[in-house]
Design a protein around this motif. Structure first.
Motif, PDB file in Angstrom:
ATOM      1  N   GLY A 121      -1.002   7.554   6.162  1.00 48.27           N
ATOM      2  CA  GLY A 121      -2.280   7.513   5.637  1.00 48.27           C
ATOM      3  C   GLY A 121      -2.310   6.820   4.264  1.00 48.27           C
ATOM      4  N   GLN A 122      -3.062   6.020   3.949  1.00 39.70           N
ATOM      5  CA  GLN A 122      -3.073   5.034   2.751  1.00 39.70           C
ATOM      6  C   GLN A 122      -3.531   6.171   1.702  1.00 39.70           C
ATOM      7  N   LEU A 123      -2.832   5.786   0.526  1.00 39.57           N
ATOM      8  CA  LEU A 123      -3.358   6.568  -0.559  1.00 39.57           C
ATOM      9  C   LEU A 123      -3.821   5.536  -1.794  1.00 39.57           C
ATOM     10  N   GLY A 124      -4.936   5.864  -2.045  1.00 42.67           N
ATOM     11  CA  GLY A 124      -5.631   5.017  -3.034  1.00 42.67           C
ATOM     12  C   GLY A 124      -5.948   3.806  -2.431  1.00 42.67           C
TER      13      GLY A 124
ATOM     14  N   ALA B  49       0.923  -1.026  -0.056  1.00 45.21           N
ATOM     15  CA  ALA B  49       0.009  -0.044   0.050  1.00 45.21           C
ATOM     16  C   ALA B  49       0.745   1.222  -0.193  1.00 45.21           C
ATOM     17  N   PHE B  50       0.580   2.281  -0.659  1.00 46.60           N
ATOM     18  CA  PHE B  50       1.240   3.485  -0.794  1.00 46.60           C
ATOM     19  C   PHE B  50       0.645   4.477   0.563  1.00 46.60           C
ATOM     20  N   VAL B  51       1.619   5.138   1.163  1.00 46.15           N
ATOM     21  CA  VAL B  51       1.267   5.967   2.326  1.00 46.15           C
ATOM     22  C   VAL B  51       1.946   7.260   2.113  1.00 46.15           C
ATOM     23  N   ASP B  52       1.076   8.195   2.769  1.00 45.89           N
ATOM     24  CA  ASP B  52       1.744   9.713   2.855  1.00 45.89           C
ATOM     25  C   ASP B  52       2.582   9.745   4.171  1.00 45.89           C
ATOM     26  N   ALA B  53       3.208  11.101   4.230  1.00 48.50           N
ATOM     27  CA  ALA B  53       4.199  11.076   5.190  1.00 48.50           C
ATOM     28  C   ALA B  53       3.702  10.917   6.694  1.00 48.50           C
TER      29      ALA B  53
END
Length: 239
Positions: free
Chosen positions: A153-156, A146-150
Motif C-alpha cells: 500500500g502506498q504511503l503518502g 512511491a513509498f509503500v508498506d509491507a
C-alpha cells in the motif's frame, strides 16, 4: 392451266433448295466470329496489387527492447496490400520513433537508493538506475517513485517534480543515471511520518516498476511540509 413438265419441276425444286442452303451457310458464317475460341500468342501480364510477404524483425518488440521499428515489408508494396502486411508501420522514423527504439525498459534496469546526503533540514537520497542489459539505451526526464508498506500500500502522496530541464542520458551497459529524492526532516517539520518497507521506482515512459528495500528510516506522509520531491535524471550515481 398450263402443264409443267416433270423435268422443269425438278429444276425449280433444285434451284429453291440451293437458295435455302445458301442462306443457311451465310448465317453460319456470320456467327463464326463468336463461335469457337481462338488461341492468341503471347504472355499474360501479372495482376497488380498482389500480396507481399512481411516479416517481423527479431527482437523488435517493446518488451525485449529491440531497435526494430515494427513490421517491415520484404518488397516494395503499394495500395491496400501494403496496409494489410503492416509495411506502413516502418515509415516515418522520426525523432519519436528513434527515442522509443533506444529507450531503456524496466526489464533492462536495476534500481538502488544511495546514501543520504542531508543538509539544511533536508534529507536527500539519490535514486540510481543502472543499465543491466547488453545494449546501450537512453533515459529521459523524471522517474516515478512511491513509498509503500509491507503489503504494497502506498504511503503518502506521489512525489512532486522539482523544476528542471529534462535531458536524454545515454547509458552503456553497466552505466547509471540518478535522480534526487528529497524531503524535509520530519523531526524539524513536524510532519506525520511512517517507515516504508520499500520504494518503488518506475523508469521514464515505462509502466512496470522496480522495487527497492527502503532503509532510510521515517518519511513524511502527511501534515506540514510532507511533500517529497524528485529531480530530473542525470548521468552518474549521485555519490
Amino acid at each position: 392451266m398450263a402443264h409443267t413438265s416433270p423435268t422443269h419441276h425438278r429444276a425449280v425444286l433444285l434451284a429453291s433448295a440451293a437458295a435455302v442452303l445458301g442462306l443457311l451457310t451465310a448465317c453460319g458464317n456470320d456467327g463464326g466470329a463468336t463461335g469457337s475460341p481462338r488461341k492468341v500468342s503471347g504472355t499474360a501480364a501479372p495482376a497488380t496489387g498482389a500480396p507481399t510477404t512481411a516479416t517481423t524483425p527479431t527482437g523488435g518488440t517493446e518488451a525485449s527492447g529491440g531497435t526494430g521499428t515494427g513490421r517491415t515489408a520484404t518488397a516494395a508494396a503499394t495500395g491496400p496490400s501494403a496496409a494489410r502486411t503492416g509495411a506502413g508501420k516502418s515509415a516515418g522514423t522520426g525523432k519519436a520513433t528513434a527515442a522509443a527504439s533506444t529507450r531503456c525498459h524496466t526489464s533492462e534496469l536495476r534500481a538502488s537508493v544511495g546514501r543520504n546526503n542531508p543538509g539544511a533540514g533536508q534529507e536527500n537520497f539519490p535514486i540510481v538506475l543502472t543499465n543491466a542489459s547488453g545494449r546501450t539505451c537512453t533515459l529521459h526526464g523524471y522517474p516515478g517513485a512511491a513509498f509503500v508498506d509491507a503489503a504494497g500500500g502506498q504511503l503518502g502522496p506521489d512525489p512532486k517534480r522539482s523544476e528542471g530541464s529534462p535531458t536524454t542520458v545515454t547509458l552503456k551497459p553497466g552505466r547509471s543515471a540518478w535522480a534526487g529524492l528529497s524531503f524535509s526532516n520530519p523531526e524539524i517539520s513536524g510532519a506525520r511520518t511512517a517507515t516504508p518497507a520499500a520504494l518503488i521506482v518506475t523508469p521514464p515512459d515505462e509502466r512496470d516498476h522496480l522495487t527497492v528495500t527502503w532503509t532510510g528510516g521515517r518519511v513524511p506522509v502527511g501534515g506540514n511540509a510532507s511533500s517529497v520531491f524528485l529531480t530530473v535524471l542525470s548521468p552518474g550515481t549521485g555519490a
